[in-house]
Design a protein around this motif. Structure first.
Motif, PDB file in Angstrom:
ATOM      1  N   THR A 130     -14.288 -77.870 -50.266  1.00  0.00           N
ATOM      2  CA  THR A 130     -14.641 -78.945 -49.337  1.00  0.00           C
ATOM      3  C   THR A 130     -15.152 -78.399 -48.002  1.00  0.00           C
ATOM      4  N   LYS A 131     -14.662 -77.240 -47.575  1.00  0.00           N
ATOM      5  CA  LYS A 131     -15.207 -76.643 -46.355  1.00  0.00           C
ATOM      6  C   LYS A 131     -16.696 -76.336 -46.528  1.00  0.00           C
ATOM      7  N   GLN A 132     -17.062 -75.795 -47.690  1.00  0.00           N
ATOM      8  CA  GLN A 132     -18.468 -75.494 -47.944  1.00  0.00           C
ATOM      9  C   GLN A 132     -19.298 -76.770 -48.023  1.00  0.00           C
ATOM     10  N   LEU A 133     -18.790 -77.773 -48.725  1.00  0.00           N
ATOM     11  CA  LEU A 133     -19.529 -79.024 -48.875  1.00  0.00           C
ATOM     12  C   LEU A 133     -19.721 -79.728 -47.533  1.00  0.00           C
ATOM     13  N   VAL A 134     -18.669 -79.755 -46.717  1.00  0.00           N
ATOM     14  CA  VAL A 134     -18.764 -80.394 -45.404  1.00  0.00           C
ATOM     15  C   VAL A 134     -19.791 -79.672 -44.531  1.00  0.00           C
ATOM     16  N   THR A 135     -19.845 -78.349 -44.620  1.00  0.00           N
ATOM     17  CA  THR A 135     -20.836 -77.580 -43.865  1.00  0.00           C
ATOM     18  C   THR A 135     -22.246 -77.965 -44.273  1.00  0.00           C
ATOM     19  N   PHE A 136     -22.488 -78.042 -45.575  1.00  0.00           N
ATOM     20  CA  PHE A 136     -23.825 -78.379 -46.062  1.00  0.00           C
ATOM     21  C   PHE A 136     -24.237 -79.790 -45.633  1.00  0.00           C
ATOM     22  N   GLU A 137     -23.300 -80.720 -45.696  1.00  0.00           N
ATOM     23  CA  GLU A 137     -23.621 -82.098 -45.311  1.00  0.00           C
ATOM     24  C   GLU A 137     -23.964 -82.191 -43.828  1.00  0.00           C
ATOM     25  N   LYS A 138     -23.235 -81.454 -43.025  1.00  0.00           N
ATOM     26  CA  LYS A 138     -23.502 -81.468 -41.583  1.00  0.00           C
ATOM     27  C   LYS A 138     -24.897 -80.923 -41.294  1.00  0.00           C
ATOM     28  N   PRO A 190     -17.853 -72.383 -55.939  1.00  0.00           N
ATOM     29  CA  PRO A 190     -17.687 -71.845 -54.585  1.00  0.00           C
ATOM     30  C   PRO A 190     -17.924 -70.345 -54.486  1.00  0.00           C
ATOM     31  N   LEU A 191     -18.251 -69.697 -55.613  1.00  0.00           N
ATOM     32  CA  LEU A 191     -18.525 -68.265 -55.589  1.00  0.00           C
ATOM     33  C   LEU A 191     -19.922 -67.987 -55.047  1.00  0.00           C
ATOM     34  N   SER A 192     -20.123 -66.751 -54.605  1.00  0.00           N
ATOM     35  CA  SER A 192     -21.408 -66.365 -54.015  1.00  0.00           C
ATOM     36  C   SER A 192     -22.373 -65.813 -55.064  1.00  0.00           C
ATOM     37  N   ARG A 193     -22.104 -66.055 -56.304  1.00  0.00           N
ATOM     38  CA  ARG A 193     -22.988 -65.640 -57.389  1.00  0.00           C
ATOM     39  C   ARG A 193     -22.941 -66.710 -58.476  1.00  0.00           C
ATOM     40  N   ASN A 194     -23.928 -66.707 -59.334  1.00  0.00           N
ATOM     41  CA  ASN A 194     -23.935 -67.660 -60.442  1.00  0.00           C
ATOM     42  C   ASN A 194     -22.683 -67.504 -61.287  1.00  0.00           C
ATOM     43  N   SER A 196     -28.231 -75.637 -55.068  1.00  0.00           N
ATOM     44  CA  SER A 196     -27.728 -74.321 -54.706  1.00  0.00           C
ATOM     45  C   SER A 196     -27.716 -74.173 -53.194  1.00  0.00           C
ATOM     46  N   GLY A 197     -26.603 -73.686 -52.667  1.00  0.00           N
ATOM     47  CA  GLY A 197     -26.481 -73.456 -51.232  1.00  0.00           C
ATOM     48  C   GLY A 197     -27.042 -72.118 -50.808  1.00  0.00           C
ATOM     49  N   LEU A 198     -27.236 -71.205 -51.770  1.00  0.00           N
ATOM     50  CA  LEU A 198     -27.787 -69.878 -51.487  1.00  0.00           C
ATOM     51  C   LEU A 198     -29.118 -69.707 -52.208  1.00  0.00           C
ATOM     52  N   ARG A 199     -30.010 -68.950 -51.595  1.00  0.00           N
ATOM     53  CA  ARG A 199     -31.302 -68.676 -52.228  1.00  0.00           C
ATOM     54  C   ARG A 199     -31.174 -67.631 -53.328  1.00  0.00           C
ATOM     55  N   ASP A 249     -28.472 -58.938 -46.337  1.00  0.00           N
ATOM     56  CA  ASP A 249     -29.356 -59.601 -45.381  1.00  0.00           C
ATOM     57  C   ASP A 249     -29.100 -61.101 -45.470  1.00  0.00           C
ATOM     58  N   ILE A 250     -28.565 -61.659 -44.393  1.00  0.00           N
ATOM     59  CA  ILE A 250     -28.215 -63.083 -44.418  1.00  0.00           C
ATOM     60  C   ILE A 250     -29.229 -63.941 -43.668  1.00  0.00           C
ATOM     61  N   ALA A 251     -30.341 -63.353 -43.233  1.00  0.00           N
ATOM     62  CA  ALA A 251     -31.307 -64.084 -42.409  1.00  0.00           C
ATOM     63  C   ALA A 251     -31.822 -65.334 -43.115  1.00  0.00           C
ATOM     64  N   ASP A 252     -32.202 -65.182 -44.384  1.00  0.00           N
ATOM     65  CA  ASP A 252     -32.733 -66.329 -45.130  1.00  0.00           C
ATOM     66  C   ASP A 252     -31.899 -66.605 -46.369  1.00  0.00           C
ATOM     67  N   LEU A 253     -30.597 -66.324 -46.269  1.00  0.00           N
ATOM     68  CA  LEU A 253     -29.725 -66.440 -47.441  1.00  0.00           C
ATOM     69  C   LEU A 253     -29.470 -67.887 -47.833  1.00  0.00           C
ATOM     70  N   PHE A 254     -29.331 -68.768 -46.849  1.00  0.00           N
ATOM     71  CA  PHE A 254     -28.909 -70.138 -47.120  1.00  0.00           C
ATOM     72  C   PHE A 254     -30.116 -71.061 -47.287  1.00  0.00           C
ATOM     73  N   THR A 255     -29.969 -72.039 -48.150  1.00  0.00           N
ATOM     74  CA  THR A 255     -31.090 -72.930 -48.460  1.00  0.00           C
ATOM     75  C   THR A 255     -31.265 -74.039 -47.433  1.00  0.00           C
ATOM     76  N   LEU A 256     -30.224 -74.437 -46.733  1.00  0.00           N
ATOM     77  CA  LEU A 256     -30.293 -75.606 -45.860  1.00  0.00           C
ATOM     78  C   LEU A 256     -30.458 -75.271 -44.392  1.00  0.00           C
ATOM     79  N   PHE A 257     -30.409 -74.003 -44.028  1.00  0.00           N
ATOM     80  CA  PHE A 257     -30.539 -73.658 -42.618  1.00  0.00           C
ATOM     81  C   PHE A 257     -30.999 -72.222 -42.458  1.00  0.00           C
TER      82      PHE A 257
END
Length: 1004
Positions: free
Chosen positions: A391-399, A500-504, A883-886, A929-937
């Motif tokens: 839920t912490k991850q989901l709330v972050t994405f929604e925000k 919630p894992l950082s890999r498929n 997906s929250g990660l690219r 490299d986390i510069a473009d890691l996330f899909t929503l920001f």
């Protein structure tokens, strides 16, 4: 009693003296606020404190408000309030506040004037926050995810209320029943200077007293090296006030009378007696400083009584014993004094590299029972952590997607999880009515966290960025372990599986159902294959429990991502093929297992093409009933595990069990019936490289009037040479040698419980001659051991008829629905090579599996009854994948935390999940490299903090300690030097060394 209560209320509500001249803008906290020490005299540091359990004999609220005085005279609101008043009346006084859960509860009720007064006291070092976590956590049954979270909650709350001077420097773990190496590592990464505790094995304590080694430097992690060093002190005489000098309302010691004209004058006598006490204690320490705890359980409810007498004690020493410098102090001031004297006199400290488990307080009293006590509570806490991370991850994405801030929905769950880490909560060492309250708090928190999950998921999947009129309420099936899930009883429902894992990751969805024909549709409109398996048991206490489990594979779920499924009951479709067969070999030549056709027990296991003889059986110990006739008659109870004298060897429930075999396209199961109250499914998912043991135990039979402690024992064809390995809070692995301790001579009066250790995540055996390691992972904290070569056992359930006389005053005889509690859980067996050039090592398999189980894909189910929720209509409105990660992160890296930090920033933690040297490939440093890691920001800027996210990393500095070296000149500690990275990352590349956790505030 009535008079005492009136006195407490009057003291609490008294106005108190006004503070001295207003200098509130000035700050003199931390080491600057410490009273001066004398370089040649004995410096006695009086540390006023109250140890306030966040639930134990009473619930959290009962303790705070002071109700249920018939159980215990304890009211936290009076402790904090009257201590504040006492501090305001004398600037020399000091007091430490430990549990943020209680402080926050008190703070919310105060006026702004009182809050200002408290800030002033903190800014001048008179009130010092110590530990600062939500609760004083246990160190055996807790997982590092939850420990870090509850420290983050507590420390950031202190930051928000008290500011920079409120930041703790010291760990104060005075009551937990043993101490872990990972906890020491966590303290060092929090930026703490040191820690103090009171409980250690009686033999270790005696040896350390004799050698003056009660203070040491503990290396929290060999992988982290010098950066994990932590000054650690064992309190001289437990954590309570010395005998004869307790002047609290709960005590009966004679107060100091300093009127020389009075016939009851006793000032000189008390000063001399106290001088004898501290002079004796000073012999056990290396400097001329001695910490004396002045307080104990729930003391200072009428603080002025205690402080008034300590004032007189200090004055008396100035008159009669000027050779001793006695001062009000705090743990941090004491540590600073020790460091100053040590550095000035060339004093060196020994290095601790193992841990302090198991803890034995006496010859026959090993505190190893609580590793398993109340197994359902331990499992519920683990589920709470799982849903909190999701839920912490989901709330972050929604925000970030829609600007909707649902972070307040998580507050109750964060607080409940913080409370659950307490050393009388997750340990199972509280009264049963308190357990019920913990469950209430945790369930309430989970429901609050899930309040907007349905709309968040639909927003993330929505093709137009908003869920619009889509009103499918998604919820967790927390009772699926007892074959109940209300939404899955509908004729049409949806399933959202979040990874919630950082890999498929792939996940086998398993839902209780009372139908047999379904159409499951996935993201591409394709039919998803499934099977129907019989439920493990009929849970008769749940009228709506389902007879079957629906099982299907949610394949290749994206990292921090979702897959959505539509399920519809079919009334004309053929029943999926499932067969009850007679063969005793399940799986295939790559992965499978065999069952002995005579005994019905496990016979062999094949994983990755390697076959190993493995037997698994349920066994039990009779718990010692005990008596009041001496310590050799110690009972087994909530804290203590002690097999009865005549049955110290575990007894098998059955040499032969009945079983049935069920085989389907992608899962094979053997259903075993051990007796009328123990059942188990041995299960192989055909795409996995582990065997699952799904068990139900209870209600434990007590008709013989004897307590029973149930274990699951695995016996493998492995030459383990008296050695096994257990995890430390789910992270590091520690080597254990049977009947041996690294730092003192072990005696084997209790050969079973003396070899039991906390298993938070896994226990392993290694056969170096065959390059083989075998592991059993668990789904909650349990006690376990290897009592014979090739054996691993885990205790799964306990039911005892006698109290062990360590304070809970209640036998561990849990009852639910008017009968003994039933526990259900899972073990996971895997094995592989210790070293390998061409395949995954056993460590890599275990780390992968452990991550999948602690951060399990979470299943949300929603009733989708109605034509508007047909697959065709839903497909027009939403995507069935997010997906929250690219891209997936490397297998040795995990996003440990992703949650909103404040209105415009995010808290991000990255961790390296392997230890130094654990795996030739995966134990290497890794850059992300986390510069473009996330899909929503996209990240605009980033700054690094200490582990608790309450202090910038650059602002944290630590004291240095000189350490002993071995006779051959080797350093007594692993000096792996890490380059100190600045707290700003311009290139957004994060480098992680083994076991490193890095914490950032990122701005988007």
């Amino acid at each position: 009693m009535r008079t005492v209560l009136i006195l407490l209320v009057l003291i609490y509500w008294a106005a108190g003296k006004p503070l001295e001249a207003d200098t509130r803008s000035e700050k003199k906290c931390g080491y600057q606020s410490c009273h001066k020490i004398h370089r040649t005299k004995l410096n006695v540091h009086l540390v006023p404190h109250s140890h306030d359990d966040v639930g134990w004999l009473k619930t959290v609220d009962q303790y705070f408000f002071g109700s249920k005085t018939n159980i215990q005279m304890a009211g936290i609101q009076y402790i904090i309030g009257s201590s504040i008043d006492a501090l305001r009346s004398n600037p020399d006084r000091r007091f430490i506040q430990v549990e943020t859960a209680f402080f926050w509860k008190w703070w919310k009720q105060q006026s702004e004037q009182v809050r200002d007064d408290v800030r002033y006291l903190v800014n001048n070092g008179r009130l010092e926050i110590i530990n600062g976590a939500w609760s004083m956590n246990d160190e055996a049954a807790t997982h590092y995810h939850s420990i870090i979270d509850q420290f983050t909650l507590g420390l950031r709350t202190i930051n928000d209320t008290l500011g920079e001077c409120g930041q703790p420097k010291i760990g104060w773990q005075i009551d937990p029943f043993g101490h872990s190496r990972e906890m020491a590592s966590i303290f060092s990464q929090l930026g703490f200077e040191g820690q103090f505790f009171a409980r250690l094995d009686y033999r270790d304590s005696k040896l350390r007293h004799n050698r003056s080694e009660l203070e040491m430097v503990w290396q929290g992690s060999p992988s982290l090296g010098k950066s994990s060093n932590l000054f650690t002190g064992v309190l001289y005489d437990f954590y309570t006030t010395p005998a004869y000098f307790c002047w609290d309302v709960l005590c009966s010691d004679v107060p100091i009378n300093n009127d020389e004209e009075s016939p009851d004058y006793n000032e000189l006598d008390i000063v001399n007696r106290f001088a004898d006490y501290v002079l004796k204690g000073s012999k056990y320490f290396n400097t001329n400083n001695l910490l004396v705890t002045m307080g104990g359980d729930f003391t200072y409810q009428a603080a002025e009584m205690f402080f008034n007498n300590m004032d007189k004690l200090i004055q008396g020493f100035r008159k009669f014993r000027p050779d001793i410098n006695i001062i009000y102090s705090t743990p941090s001031c004491y540590l600073k004094a020790v460091n100053e004297i040590s550095k000035g006199n060339g004093i060196k400290y020994t290095v601790k590299t193992d841990d302090f488990f198991p803890y034995a307080s006496k010859t026959y009293s090993y505190w190893t029972g609580y590793f398993t006590s109340r197994p359902n509570s331990k499992r519920f806490e683990r589920q709470g952590n799982n849903i909190l991370q999701v839920t912490k991850q989901l709330v972050t994405f929604e925000k970030l997607l829609n600007g909707k801030d649902y972070s307040k929905n998580l507050t109750l769950l964060k607080e409940a999880m913080g409370i659950m880490q307490h050393h009388d909560a997750i340990t199972g060492t509280e009264k049963q009515h308190v357990v019920g309250d913990y469950v209430r708090l945790l369930e309430k928190g989970i429901k609050a966290a899930e309040t907007n999950v349905g709309s968040i998921i639909h927003d993330l999947l929505s093709k137009d960025g908003t869920s619009g009129n889509l009103k499918i309420k998604l919820e967790s099936c927390l009772l699926s372990n007892v074959s109940y899930c209300h939404p899955s009883k509908a004729d049409q429902f949806t399933v959202a599986v979040y990874n919630p894992l950082s890999r498929n990751a792939s996940h086998y969805v398993r839902l209780p159902v009372d139908k047999t024909r379904f159409q499951i549709t996935g993201s591409n409109g394709d039919d998803i294959p499934y099977t129907i398996m019989p439920a493990i048991a009929n849970f008769t206490d749940f009228a709506d429990s389902s007879p079957s489990d629906l099982v299907f594979l949610a394949d290749d779920i994206p990292p921090l991502g979702l897959k959505y499924f539509h399920l519809k009951v079919q009334h004309t479709r053929d029943i999926p093929k499932i067969k009850e067969v007679v063969q005793h070999r399940l799986g295939d030549e790559v992965s499978g297992f065999t069952i002995d056709d005579v005994t019905g027990l496990l016979q062999t296991v094949t994983l990755n093409g390697v076959t190993l003889k493995v037997k698994q059986e349920f066994m039990y110990y009779h718990g010692a009933n005990g008596s009041n006739l001496g310590e050799e008659n110690q009972a087994s109870g909530a804290y203590i595990f002690r097999p009865a004298d005549s049955t110290r060897t575990a007894v098998s429930f059955a040499d032969k069990v009945t079983f049935t075999v069920h085989s389907s396209e992608f899962v094979d199961e053997v259903h075993q019936t051990i007796n009328s109250w123990i059942k188990q499914v041995i299960r192989l998912y055909k795409q996995e490289n582990y065997i699952e043991f799904d068990w139900v135990v209870g209600p434990i039979d007590i008709s013989t009037n004897s307590g029973t402690e149930v274990i699951s024992r695995f016996t493998a064809d492995v030459d383990s040479n008296g050695t096994f390995y257990t995890d430390s809070n789910g992270r590091q692995m520690l080597r254990r040698v049977r009947d041996y301790r690294e730092t003192y001579d072990y005696t084997d009066e209790e050969p079973v419980s003396g070899n039991y250790y906390p298993i938070t995540s896994r226990i392993t055996l290694r056969d170096h001659s065959r390059n083989l390691e075998i592991a059993v992972l668990n789904d909650r904290a349990q006690g376990g051991s290897s009592l014979h070569d090739g054996q691993m056992e885990l205790m799964v359930h306990r039911r005892l008829l006698n109290d062990d006389d360590f304070g809970v005053q209640e036998a561990l005889n849990e009852v639910e629905f008017d009968k003994g509690v039933i526990a259900r859980g899972q073990h996971f067996l895997t094995f592989g090579p210790i070293k390998s050039d061409d395949s995954k090592t056993s460590s890599a398999l275990q780390r992968d599996l452990a991550q999948k189980k602690i951060l399990n894909a979470w299943v949300f189910v929603g009733n989708a009854t109605g034509d508007e929720f047909s697959y065709e209509n839903l497909k027009e409105k939403i995507n069935f994948q997010f997906s929250g990660l690219r891209r997936s992160l490397p297998p040795n890296v995990q996003i440990l935390t992703l949650e909103p930090a404040d209105d415009r920033s995010i808290l991000l933690r990255l961790e390296h999940v392997f230890e130094e040297g654990e795996d030739d490939v995966l134990s290497k440093p890794v850059a992300v490299d986390i510069a473009d890691l996330f899909t929503l920001f996209n990240i605009e800027s980033i700054r690094e903090t200490t582990l608790g996210a309450n202090q910038w990393l650059d602002d944290n500095e630590k004291l240095e300690w000189d350490l002993h070296e071995y006779s051959d000149g080797r350093a007594s500690v692993n000096y792996i030097e890490e380059s100190r990275v600045g707290s700003s990352l311009d290139d957004f590349v994060v480098t992680l060394t083994p076991m490193k956790i890095r914490t950032f505030i990122i701005y988007v």
